[in-house]
Design an enzyme around this catalytic site. Structure first.
Site, PDB file in Angstrom:
ATOM      1  CG  ASP A  28       0.082  -0.553   2.698  1.00 23.54           C
ATOM      2  OD1 ASP A  28       0.375  -0.920   2.728  1.00 23.54           O
ATOM      3  OD2 ASP A  28      -0.789   0.353   3.817  1.00 23.54           O
ATOM      4  CD  GLU A  51       2.748  -1.167   7.524  1.00 17.72           C
ATOM      5  OE1 GLU A  51       3.003  -1.526   8.879  1.00 17.72           O
ATOM      6  OE2 GLU A  51       3.415   0.055   7.185  1.00 17.72           O
ATOM      7  CD  GLU A  52       2.406   3.528   5.489  1.00 18.22           C
ATOM      8  OE1 GLU A  52       1.706   3.262   6.964  1.00 18.22           O
ATOM      9  OE2 GLU A  52       3.234   3.115   5.751  1.00 18.22           O
ATOM     10  CG  HIS A  66       4.728   7.981   6.735  1.00 16.82           C
ATOM     11  ND1 HIS A  66       3.131   7.962   7.335  1.00 16.82           N
ATOM     12  CD2 HIS A  66       4.706   6.690   6.604  1.00 16.82           C
ATOM     13  CE1 HIS A  66       3.550   6.256   7.222  1.00 16.82           C
ATOM     14  NE2 HIS A  66       4.485   5.957   7.432  1.00 16.82           N
TER      15      HIS A  66
HETATM   16 NI    NI Z   1       6.325   1.123   5.354  1.00 18.85          NI
END
Ligand code: NI
Length: 396
Positions: free
Chosen positions: A82, A140-141, A368
């Site tokens: 993702d 995963e996020e 991020h």
């Molecule tokens: Ni990551």
């Protein structure tokens, strides 16, 4: 030539192809649980390699199996698929074509590295006693995370997986290196939602009300006692209130205030205790203020604990492939979290970092950040280390 050297050289020959794969994924990022095109692309690549591929596992996940020439153990390599809901700010020909979506955590690179490992291991399957499972998981996020759904869908069974490896890009380590650690590597991350309930009224007559804003202020301060006064200073805990909402106008005392925060811990024992500590602080402060509270405590990802034996194996593999100086040992865990921890609650494994520090002159953007990018020289490095660790695990 030593076989480790040969694996490293073979990985280098894959570099252009891996860069191409990573850039394709980078151009067309998809967010958590929506990785449909990503899943199709990955499964096509794996099918082209001639592997047995299962698609749409737990939604968009993809699982492939590569069998060695003899029966034996099973080890898994996991990549997350993702991207993040962020606008890409890079000026590159591979910048995101999807507005508001960006691979700003390097999951594009993780997929390319694991595909690279599949390509490499295919060449060495006659040296494998056992098999490798390639796990490409969604989300995963986004808690509860794709890992738990993949496990529910049975990815650790048939054949049953005895060890698992996961890799994550790390912009603070140089290209050509990996970083490892035994024991806890990432924290448990829990979500706290608190509602402080008072009774509203006029700002000029607070004695006729119960003020949830003043109560909330005490609660926020009080929660900091967990780290400063309740937990052993040699243990790690973070309690962060990241959101506070309440009130309409400067002279009105509202009825309610809502708080949201995160709790991070590095042992499951402490994790279990912190919820109780929060509850006690809430009880005490709200009762002193005449207010009431509601607490919603959600356990998200558990502590990620690397297995000693498997980490030793990866460390040995890295020394043989990258050399002593490029095999870095992490001194401390990170307080971030990772749903790879879910796999490690079932089977032993190791989670390692891949050095992707950009060129000297460039600024290093953290994970991020909408400008996050990697040095692509790292792609064959990751593929070679993972493949060599697998070959060592499955050696005849
Ligand atoms: Ni990551």
């Amino acid at each position: 030539m030593f076989l480790s050297k040969e694996v490293k050289v073979s990985a280098e020959t894959l570099k252009d192809r891996l860069v191409e794969i990573r850039r394709h994924l980078h151009r067309y990022p998809e967010t958590a649980f929506e990785e449909e095109k990503t899943g199709e692309y990955i499964s096509t690549l794996l099918e082209e390699l001639g592997l047995e591929v299962k698609k749409n596992v737990a939604g968009t996940g993809v699982v492939a199996l590569l069998k060695g020439s003899e029966e034996g153990k099973t080890i898994a390599l996991r990549a997350d698929m993702d991207a993040l809901p962020l606008q890409d700010v890079k000026d590159a020909d591979y910048s995101s074509r999807h507005p508001g979506v960006c691979h700003a955590c390097g999951h594009d690179a993780h997929m390319a590295v694991v595909i690279g490992a599949a390509m490499l291991l295919l060449k060495y399957r006659d040296r494998m006693k056992g098999q490798v499972k390639f796990i490409f998981q969604p989300a995963e996020e986004k808690p509860p995370g794709g890992a738990s759904f993949m496990i529910e869908a049975g990815v650790l069974n048939h054949p049953s997986v005895e060890a698992i490896l996961g890799i994550h890009t790390n912009p603070y380590f140089p290209v050509g290196s990996v970083a490892l650690k035994k024991g806890p590597v990432m924290a448990a991350a829990d979500l706290v939602k608190i509602k402080i309930i008072g009774s509203g009224g006029h700002g000029a007559a607070p004695h006729q009300t119960v003020d949830p804003i003043v109560t909330a202020a005490q609660v926020i301060q009080g929660l900091q006692l967990i780290a400063s006064r309740r937990v052993d200073p040699l243990e790690s805990v973070v309690v962060t209130i990241g959101k506070i909402q309440g009130g309409e106008k400067f002279n009105i005392i509202p009825r309610e205030v809502e708080l949201e925060g995160t709790v991070r811990t590095l042992t499951s024992d402490l994790r279990d205790q912190v919820k109780g500590m929060i509850e006690k602080i809430l009880e005490g402060i709200t009762s002193a203020c005449g207010a009431q509270y509601e607490l919603e405590y959600t356990r998200n990802y558990p502590v990620l604990v690397n297995d000693n034996t498997i980490t030793d194996l990866v460390e040995a593999a890295s020394r043989e492939i990258l050399g002593e100086e490029n095999t870095l040992l992490l001194e401390k865990p990170l307080m971030g979290s990772e749903d790879f921890a879910n796999y490690l609650e079932h089977i032993p494994g190791s989670y390692l970092f891949l050095g992707v520090r950009p060129e000297e002159k460039k600024i290093i953007y953290p994970w991020h950040h909408p400008g996050y990018d990697i040095n692509e020289e790292a792609l064959p490095v990751g593929a070679a280390v993972l493949s060599w660790a697998v070959l060592k695990f499955l050696q005849k």
